[in-house]
Design an enzyme around this catalytic site. Structure first.
Site, PDB file in Angstrom:
ATOM      1  N   GLN A 101       4.409  -6.366   5.682  1.00 26.13           N
ATOM      2  CA  GLN A 101       4.055  -6.512   4.268  1.00 26.13           C
ATOM      3  C   GLN A 101       4.131  -7.951   3.772  1.00 26.13           C
ATOM      4  O   GLN A 101       3.734  -8.230   2.642  1.00 26.13           O
ATOM      5  CB  GLN A 101       4.975  -5.638   3.398  1.00 26.13           C
TER       6      GLN A 101
ATOM      7  N   CYS B 262       5.422   1.917  -2.815  1.00 24.16           N
ATOM      8  CA  CYS B 262       5.356   0.899  -1.759  1.00 24.16           C
ATOM      9  C   CYS B 262       4.941  -0.413  -2.407  1.00 24.16           C
ATOM     10  O   CYS B 262       4.022  -0.424  -3.228  1.00 24.16           O
ATOM     11  CB  CYS B 262       4.313   1.324  -0.717  1.00 24.16           C
TER      12      CYS B 262
ATOM     13  N   HIS C 290       9.998   5.384   5.746  1.00 23.01           N
ATOM     14  CA  HIS C 290       8.813   4.729   5.163  1.00 23.01           C
ATOM     15  C   HIS C 290       8.584   3.364   5.823  1.00 23.01           C
ATOM     16  O   HIS C 290       7.466   3.034   6.217  1.00 23.01           O
ATOM     17  CB  HIS C 290       9.010   4.594   3.646  1.00 23.01           C
ATOM     18  N   GLU C 291       9.672   2.586   5.944  1.00 24.80           N
ATOM     19  CA  GLU C 291       9.539   1.241   6.516  1.00 24.80           C
ATOM     20  C   GLU C 291       9.223   1.313   8.009  1.00 24.80           C
ATOM     21  O   GLU C 291       8.460   0.486   8.527  1.00 24.80           O
ATOM     22  CB  GLU C 291      10.805   0.412   6.274  1.00 24.80           C
TER      23      GLU C 291
ATOM     24  N   HIS D 120       5.616   1.531   8.505  1.00 23.50           N
ATOM     25  CA  HIS D 120       4.910   0.248   8.389  1.00 23.50           C
ATOM     26  C   HIS D 120       4.794  -0.447   9.747  1.00 23.50           C
ATOM     27  O   HIS D 120       3.764  -1.042  10.058  1.00 23.50           O
ATOM     28  CB  HIS D 120       5.644  -0.688   7.423  1.00 23.50           C
TER      29      HIS D 120
HETATM   30 NI    NI Z   1       5.842   0.360   1.928  1.00 28.18          NI
END
Ligand code: NI
Length: 173
Positions: free
Chosen positions: A51, A93, A135-136, A139
């Site tokens: 990210q 997010c 969630h991470e 990614h």
């Molecule tokens: Ni996220």
């Protein structure tokens, strides 16, 4: 420490599978600090390296909302060992500013990783922090939370997603 530029939906780095980290050195330690700083400044409770434009296997987690006294930390080369149960809740997010969607995740997670000092760690977390850890982790696999939405829900927000992809980062606010 520095606040890094966030990457938003549509940036190809968010779909990259992150590479394992081989050296835990000063450069990585600085990057980890920047990742944590960026997460906190942007009011996130998790932030993956993808990210901020680096497809490497590290992410930051801020457990302070859940467990009192626990400081933000990073997980390096995490492996999800086990999940169990189920939780329903809103999820967002930082790469989708203003978008929150109801999402079912496991209630509990057991994860193994390396910490910033190079030591192996094993963490078991429940609830919100389990949600963040999962969630991470996604990614790092190039997976995004919108991938879990129903076809119908996805159709409903598709127009806005397209605008976000085109660079309108305020579209969900
Ligand atoms: Ni996220």
């Amino acid at each position: 420490m520095a606040v890094l530029d966030l990457r938003y939906y549509g940036d190809p780095v968010l779909r990259q599978i992150a590479a394992p980290i081989e050296n835990i050195d000063d450069k990585l330690a600085r990057f980890a600090e920047d990742l944590i700083e960026t997460m906190l400044v942007k009011n996130g409770i998790g932030l993956a390296a993808n990210q901020v434009g680096k497809a490497i296997r590290i992410y930051a987690v801020d457990p302070s909302g859940d467990d009192e006294g626990e400081k933000p930390f990073v997980l390096i080369n995490p492996v999800i060992i086990e999940t169990s149960g189920e939780q329903n809740g809103d999820e967002g997010c930082l790469s989708f500013p203003g978008l929150f969607e109801k999402l079912t995740r496991p209630q509990r997670v057991l994860v193994e990783a390396i910490d910033i000092d190079g030591n192996p760690i094993r963490l078991e977390r429940e609830g919100l922090i389990a949600r963040v850890i999962l969630h991470e982790y996604d990614h790092l696999e190039g997976k995004l939370f919108i991938d879990y939405l129903s076809f119908l829900r996805r159709q409903l927000i598709n127009g806005k997603l397209r605008k976000l992809k085109a660079g309108d980062i305020e579209v969900f606010r």
